[in-house]
Write a protein that holds these residues in place. Structure first.
Motif, PDB file in Angstrom:
ATOM      1  N   GLY A  75      31.781 -29.511 -24.162  1.00 22.14           N
ATOM      2  CA  GLY A  75      32.914 -29.423 -23.408  1.00 22.14           C
ATOM      3  C   GLY A  75      33.293 -30.849 -22.764  1.00 22.14           C
ATOM      4  N   HIS A  76      32.159 -31.771 -22.804  1.00 24.70           N
ATOM      5  CA  HIS A  76      32.409 -33.201 -22.309  1.00 24.70           C
ATOM      6  C   HIS A  76      32.579 -34.250 -23.288  1.00 24.70           C
ATOM      7  CE1 HIS A  76      30.596 -30.943 -18.848  1.00 24.70           C
ATOM      8  NE2 HIS A  76      31.066 -31.845 -18.105  1.00 24.70           N
ATOM      9  N   LYS A  81      33.841 -28.121 -27.605  1.00 23.82           N
ATOM     10  CA  LYS A  81      34.250 -27.267 -26.470  1.00 23.82           C
ATOM     11  C   LYS A  81      33.753 -25.746 -27.171  1.00 23.82           C
ATOM     12  CE  LYS A  81      38.258 -29.730 -25.183  1.00 23.82           C
ATOM     13  NZ  LYS A  81      38.269 -30.741 -26.231  1.00 23.82           N
ATOM     14  N   LEU A  82      33.292 -24.847 -25.977  1.00 25.78           N
ATOM     15  CA  LEU A  82      33.129 -23.567 -26.406  1.00 25.78           C
ATOM     16  C   LEU A  82      34.288 -22.822 -26.739  1.00 25.78           C
ATOM     17  CD1 LEU A  82      30.402 -22.616 -23.501  1.00 25.78           C
ATOM     18  CD2 LEU A  82      30.159 -23.376 -25.869  1.00 25.78           C
ATOM     19  N   PHE A 222      43.765 -36.094 -19.777  1.00 24.30           N
ATOM     20  CA  PHE A 222      42.280 -35.554 -19.991  1.00 24.30           C
ATOM     21  C   PHE A 222      41.991 -34.804 -21.124  1.00 24.30           C
ATOM     22  CE2 PHE A 222      42.315 -36.955 -15.506  1.00 24.30           C
ATOM     23  CZ  PHE A 222      41.419 -38.017 -15.441  1.00 24.30           C
ATOM     24  N   SER A 223      41.167 -35.105 -22.090  1.00 23.89           N
ATOM     25  CA  SER A 223      40.917 -34.138 -23.408  1.00 23.89           C
ATOM     26  C   SER A 223      39.548 -33.491 -23.058  1.00 23.89           C
ATOM     27  CB  SER A 223      40.629 -35.225 -24.491  1.00 23.89           C
ATOM     28  OG  SER A 223      39.615 -36.266 -24.285  1.00 23.89           O
ATOM     29  N   ARG A 224      38.568 -33.732 -21.928  1.00 21.91           N
ATOM     30  CA  ARG A 224      37.733 -33.033 -21.718  1.00 21.91           C
ATOM     31  C   ARG A 224      37.805 -31.454 -21.564  1.00 21.91           C
ATOM     32  NH1 ARG A 224      37.239 -35.624 -15.689  1.00 21.91           N
ATOM     33  NH2 ARG A 224      38.797 -34.289 -14.740  1.00 21.91           N
ATOM     34  N   ASP A 225      37.155 -30.462 -21.629  1.00 19.88           N
ATOM     35  CA  ASP A 225      37.522 -29.080 -21.425  1.00 19.88           C
ATOM     36  C   ASP A 225      37.550 -28.740 -19.907  1.00 19.88           C
ATOM     37  OD1 ASP A 225      37.710 -26.193 -21.427  1.00 19.88           O
ATOM     38  OD2 ASP A 225      36.082 -26.052 -22.858  1.00 19.88           O
ATOM     39  N   GLY A 226      38.693 -28.314 -19.502  1.00 22.35           N
ATOM     40  CA  GLY A 226      38.938 -28.148 -18.168  1.00 22.35           C
ATOM     41  C   GLY A 226      38.161 -26.738 -17.433  1.00 22.35           C
ATOM     42  N   ARG A 227      37.697 -26.071 -18.552  1.00 22.80           N
ATOM     43  CA  ARG A 227      36.900 -24.994 -17.851  1.00 22.80           C
ATOM     44  C   ARG A 227      35.534 -25.581 -17.202  1.00 22.80           C
ATOM     45  NH1 ARG A 227      36.763 -21.530 -23.272  1.00 22.80           N
ATOM     46  NH2 ARG A 227      36.585 -23.592 -24.088  1.00 22.80           N
TER      47      ARG A 227
END
Length: 355
Positions: A75-76, A81-82, A222-227
């Motif tokens: 996710g980072h 990402k999951l 921002f492309s990281r997973d916000g979750r």
């Protein structure tokens, strides 16, 4: 034993970083292997919402006889990402360490961790002290504890926040996230870290955390997973944290506190006291700086880490090369041999688990 010239050793140690991809059941974890690939490296794990760029300024200052494998946690950064509907959990990250060890055939692991990952490695070392031969933790020494009323509020807010971010994740292909100029993103990260990441160092984190907007080519999102903002932490009551600390008896363990940070406070005193009493290899140091002290004051942190690494993983193993036969290698080097094979073309290898 094959002899090697000093110049060849330098070339091996200072070779260009190698990008790696390690397959996981849900996708893959990516990393970058810096320096020496002749022996088992230090595995470096970043903090919450950061990525492997967090180590950019520290890595050039570390001892050259050991490589460092930095990864982006799920996710980072550039890691997978999951799937939609799946929440991130602390235990998932524990499993990532074990899967990386399995991938490279490591019986033991050397760990360097910041923030969230320092919590992670505290638990890992308590569960697997016999498999942890070195641990450097930056500005956190134990898992978090909240009083019951606060924990109830945390769980409620975390679930609701996750639900919002999961819906955004599902719609991401149809609806691009908010876009900012690069300068605005630096300000957002600087403020969002509570000014822990100095403005001039935000670029090290942003490089793997943003993508260029298709709607506004001069902007980024921002492309990281916000979750990941709402991952499920591993909370431990003071008695449980104390019991975890008691199992870390003979693990070389160095904790570095940022002088301007309150992440290591009086709530950590019991665990620190136990580690000092039970573990002869435990060290606690304070270095001038914020929570991201390793990024903002890399020289100050390196001055602590380097003697620690040189003492507990000294360079004498460099007298052995991977060209030796298994019969002539010392036992500790045999352990490294599998990690070296095919290091130039790292692929997923199916092998019987040695966990």
């Amino acid at each position: 034993m094959t002899s090697t010239s000093e110049g060849e050793h330098i070339e091996q140690h200072e070779q260009e970083p190698m990008d790696v991809r390690i397959d996981m059941p849900w996708g893959y974890v990516v990393g970058r292997w810096y320096g020496n690939r002749q022996v088992r490296p230090i595995l470096a794990l970043h903090g919450w919402l950061d990525n492997l760029g967090t180590w950019d300024k520290l890595l050039p200052l570390l001892p050259k006889h050991l490589g460092v494998l930095c990864i982006d946690l799920p996710g980072h950064g550039y890691s997978s990402k999951l799937p939609e509907g799946i929440a991130y959990h602390f235990v998932d990250y524990l499993c990532v360490i074990l899967r990386i060890m399995e991938e490279y055939g490591w019986q033991k692991v050397s760990l360097m961790a910041h923030s969230m990952s320092a919590m992670l490695c505290f638990v890992f070392a308590s569960l697997y002290p016999h498999r942890t031969d070195l641990l450097v933790s930056i500005d956190i020494v134990k898992t978090r504890y909240r009083k019951p009323a606060s924990q109830i509020d945390y769980l409620r807010n975390n679930i609701e926040g996750y639900m919002v971010e999961d819906e955004r994740f599902a719609n991401a292909k149809r609806q691009e996230p908010p876009a900012y100029t690069y300068s605005e993103l630096e300000q957002v990260l600087n403020k969002g870290s509570e000014y822990s990441v100095e403005l001039e160092n935000c670029r090290h984190i942003l490089e793997r955390n943003i993508s260029r907007s298709t709607k506004f080519p001069a902007k980024f999102f921002f492309s990281r997973d916000g979750r990941c903002k709402y991952y499920t932490e591993f909370h431990t009551s003071p008695p449980f944290a104390a019991e975890l600390a008691r199992t870390i008896r003979n693990v070389p363990y160095c904790v570095i506190k940022g002088s301007e940070s309150n992440f290591i406070d009086e709530q950590s005193d019991e665990v620190i006291g136990i580690l000092r009493e039970n573990n002869p290899h435990f060290e606690l140091h304070e270095v001038q700086g914020t929570h991201h002290v390793h990024l903002n004051n890399a020289h100050g942190v390196a001055a602590i880490i380097n003697p620690f690494i040189l003492h507990h993983r000294p360079p004498h193993l460099e007298t052995w090369t991977v060209d030796e036969t298994d019969e002539t290698l010392p036992e500790v080097v045999k352990e490294f041999k599998l990690a070296v094979e095919d290091s130039e073309n790292v692929k997923r290898r199916k092998r019987k688990s040695n966990l």
